[in-house]
Scaffold this motif. Structure first.
Motif, PDB file in Angstrom:
ATOM      1  N   ALA A 136       4.148 -55.596 -16.720  1.00 21.08           N
ATOM      2  CA  ALA A 136       5.274 -55.219 -17.580  1.00 21.08           C
ATOM      3  C   ALA A 136       5.303 -56.124 -18.803  1.00 21.08           C
ATOM      4  O   ALA A 136       4.993 -57.313 -18.712  1.00 21.08           O
ATOM      5  CB  ALA A 136       6.593 -55.315 -16.822  1.00 21.08           C
ATOM      6  N   ILE A 137       5.693 -55.551 -19.936  1.00 19.48           N
ATOM      7  CA  ILE A 137       5.843 -56.297 -21.176  1.00 19.48           C
ATOM      8  C   ILE A 137       7.317 -56.272 -21.560  1.00 19.48           C
ATOM      9  O   ILE A 137       7.931 -55.211 -21.640  1.00 19.48           O
ATOM     10  CB  ILE A 137       4.971 -55.703 -22.287  1.00 19.48           C
ATOM     11  CG1 ILE A 137       3.490 -55.866 -21.914  1.00 19.48           C
ATOM     12  CG2 ILE A 137       5.267 -56.361 -23.633  1.00 19.48           C
ATOM     13  CD1 ILE A 137       2.523 -55.277 -22.900  1.00 19.48           C
ATOM     14  N   ILE A 145      12.412 -53.974 -21.224  1.00 16.13           N
ATOM     15  CA  ILE A 145      11.039 -53.682 -20.829  1.00 16.13           C
ATOM     16  C   ILE A 145      10.465 -52.680 -21.824  1.00 16.13           C
ATOM     17  O   ILE A 145      10.935 -51.548 -21.931  1.00 16.13           O
ATOM     18  CB  ILE A 145      10.972 -53.129 -19.389  1.00 16.13           C
ATOM     19  CG1 ILE A 145      11.512 -54.159 -18.403  1.00 16.13           C
ATOM     20  CG2 ILE A 145       9.530 -52.752 -19.028  1.00 16.13           C
ATOM     21  CD1 ILE A 145      10.783 -55.492 -18.415  1.00 16.13           C
ATOM     22  N   LEU A 146       9.431 -53.107 -22.542  1.00 16.87           N
ATOM     23  CA  LEU A 146       8.872 -52.313 -23.627  1.00 16.87           C
ATOM     24  C   LEU A 146       7.789 -51.355 -23.144  1.00 16.87           C
ATOM     25  O   LEU A 146       7.642 -50.255 -23.684  1.00 16.87           O
ATOM     26  CB  LEU A 146       8.308 -53.231 -24.700  1.00 16.87           C
ATOM     27  CG  LEU A 146       9.290 -54.288 -25.250  1.00 16.87           C
ATOM     28  CD1 LEU A 146       8.557 -55.264 -26.148  1.00 16.87           C
ATOM     29  CD2 LEU A 146      10.438 -53.615 -25.991  1.00 16.87           C
ATOM     30  N   GLU A 165       0.335 -49.794 -25.923  1.00 17.59           N
ATOM     31  CA  GLU A 165       1.454 -48.853 -25.918  1.00 17.59           C
ATOM     32  C   GLU A 165       2.710 -49.494 -26.507  1.00 17.59           C
ATOM     33  O   GLU A 165       3.417 -48.880 -27.313  1.00 17.59           O
ATOM     34  CB  GLU A 165       1.729 -48.373 -24.499  1.00 17.59           C
ATOM     35  CG  GLU A 165       2.859 -47.360 -24.386  1.00 17.59           C
ATOM     36  CD  GLU A 165       3.070 -46.904 -22.961  1.00 17.59           C
ATOM     37  OE1 GLU A 165       4.050 -47.364 -22.311  1.00 17.59           O
ATOM     38  OE2 GLU A 165       2.259 -46.096 -22.479  1.00 17.59           O
ATOM     39  N   ALA A 166       3.000 -50.728 -26.104  1.00 12.22           N
ATOM     40  CA  ALA A 166       4.189 -51.429 -26.611  1.00 12.22           C
ATOM     41  C   ALA A 166       4.108 -51.621 -28.123  1.00 12.22           C
ATOM     42  O   ALA A 166       5.085 -51.397 -28.849  1.00 12.22           O
ATOM     43  CB  ALA A 166       4.351 -52.773 -25.908  1.00 12.22           C
ATOM     44  N   ASN A 249      16.932 -50.691 -18.421  1.00 12.61           N
ATOM     45  CA  ASN A 249      17.009 -50.806 -19.881  1.00 12.61           C
ATOM     46  C   ASN A 249      18.299 -50.235 -20.461  1.00 12.61           C
ATOM     47  O   ASN A 249      18.891 -50.807 -21.381  1.00 12.61           O
ATOM     48  CB  ASN A 249      15.818 -50.093 -20.531  1.00 12.61           C
ATOM     49  CG  ASN A 249      14.556 -50.944 -20.555  1.00 12.61           C
ATOM     50  OD1 ASN A 249      14.618 -52.164 -20.530  1.00 12.61           O
ATOM     51  ND2 ASN A 249      13.413 -50.283 -20.603  1.00 12.61           N
ATOM     52  N   GLU A 250      18.747 -49.094 -19.921  1.00 12.02           N
ATOM     53  CA  GLU A 250      19.809 -48.329 -20.572  1.00 12.02           C
ATOM     54  C   GLU A 250      21.198 -48.507 -19.964  1.00 12.02           C
ATOM     55  O   GLU A 250      22.204 -48.305 -20.655  1.00 12.02           O
ATOM     56  CB  GLU A 250      19.444 -46.840 -20.551  1.00 12.02           C
ATOM     57  CG  GLU A 250      18.162 -46.529 -21.309  1.00 12.02           C
ATOM     58  CD  GLU A 250      17.728 -45.084 -21.145  1.00 12.02           C
ATOM     59  OE1 GLU A 250      18.561 -44.263 -20.685  1.00 12.02           O
ATOM     60  OE2 GLU A 250      16.566 -44.769 -21.460  1.00 12.02           O
ATOM     61  N   PHE A 251      21.276 -48.874 -18.671  1.00 16.01           N
ATOM     62  CA  PHE A 251      22.578 -48.877 -18.002  1.00 16.01           C
ATOM     63  C   PHE A 251      22.927 -50.171 -17.271  1.00 16.01           C
ATOM     64  O   PHE A 251      24.097 -50.423 -16.999  1.00 16.01           O
ATOM     65  CB  PHE A 251      22.656 -47.719 -16.992  1.00 16.01           C
ATOM     66  CG  PHE A 251      22.446 -46.373 -17.619  1.00 16.01           C
ATOM     67  CD1 PHE A 251      23.453 -45.775 -18.365  1.00 16.01           C
ATOM     68  CD2 PHE A 251      21.238 -45.710 -17.476  1.00 16.01           C
ATOM     69  CE1 PHE A 251      23.266 -44.534 -18.953  1.00 16.01           C
ATOM     70  CE2 PHE A 251      21.034 -44.463 -18.063  1.00 16.01           C
ATOM     71  CZ  PHE A 251      22.050 -43.878 -18.798  1.00 16.01           C
TER      72      PHE A 251
END
Length: 274
Positions: A136-137, A145-146, A165-166, A249-251
């Motif tokens: 993970a990056i 987490i990118l 990808e990041a 990431n979002e919640f």
């Protein structure tokens, strides 16, 4: 009809040319037994709670739980998943004697904006039958987490894919920090960083705290996603990880981020900096 004698003779010649024995030509590697996979998962769970446990204390703890196991077997299983007592740090990534090691650049540095520093790490994830590895990056300032990738081996390719990808989605950071594992010190990985003029930073040997934020992420991921599910294969694991990492990431609110999500901090700080 196949001439078996000629076939055997051909195999003997090939083995002589390659310098290997005939027995190794026919050898097929066997996977771990179900019992070893079960014990390996328990070792990983114990290590999440007691990361200072070496093979001796891990063996005693497993025996206390009722497992009939000796230290030699525990040592082998710990090596298999890259678990080493906290000094030195968890060793999923092994260093390479011929790869260049870069200095640690984050000591005393104020990290106050997204894309200033990224970090990366690799961890072991158990399946119902087998296991895989996850890279993970993470953006250091926001904990976002990118990118991430899973693999059934510790080859460098999946780490390079995650990095590319990041960068393609978020642009290059100023500094990239990792441990001294051979995946991250390899020419394949560092050449991508250099091509984007990214400064390379690496943890000091045995300094697991230098990458502490992603270590905390592994703990949350395993307890909240991996251990409570029984993933039966790579596809199921990938689907479960995608769902949980999106939630993270979002919640998922972080006290260290003033009860904001990583996405909120990343976007807000990025807008302020712009």
């Amino acid at each position: 009809m196949v001439d078996r004698n000629n076939s055997r003779l051909s195999i003997v010649k090939q083995c002589k040319l390659l310098g290997v024995s005939r027995s190794s030509y026919y050898f097929e590697r066997k996977g771990e037994s179900e019992e070893n996979l079960r014990i390996t998962r328990v070792i990983d769970e114990i290590f999440m709670d007691y990361p200072w446990y070496g093979s001796r204390r891990m063996t005693l703890y497993l025996q206390h739980l009722g497992y009939c196991i000796n230290r030699k077997r525990v040592q082998r299983l710990m090596r298999k998943i890259g678990v080493v007592a906290i000094v030195p740090r968890p060793g999923t990534s092994k260093n390479h004697p011929h790869h260049k090691v870069y200095p640690y650049l984050l000591r005393g540095l104020e990290i106050n904006r997204p894309n200033q520093v990224w970090c990366a790490d690799i961890t072991y994830l158990p399946l119902s039958k087998g296991f895989m590895y996850l890279v993970a990056i993470m953006d250091w300032q926001s904990r976002k987490i990118l990118s991430w990738k899973i693999s059934n081996s510790l080859e460098t390719d999946f780490c390079v894919q995650a990095l590319k990808e990041a960068i393609s989605v978020y642009g290059p950071p100023e500094i990239f920090n990792t441990d001294q594992g051979c995946q991250f010190t390899s020419d394949e990985f560092t050449s991508v960083l250099k091509s984007h003029d990214i400064k390379i930073s690496m943890d000091g040997k045995g300094r697991w705290m230098d990458n502490v934020f992603i270590e905390r992420f592994w703990r949350s991921l395993k307890y909240e996603c991996v251990y409570i599910n029984e993933f039966h294969g790579g596809n199921a694991l990938k689907k479960g990880l995608r769902k949980w990492i999106n939630y993270y990431n979002e919640f998922r609110l972080h006290a260290a981020l003033n009860d904001k999500t990583p996405d909120e901090v990343y976007r807000q700080t990025l807008n302020v900096a712009a």
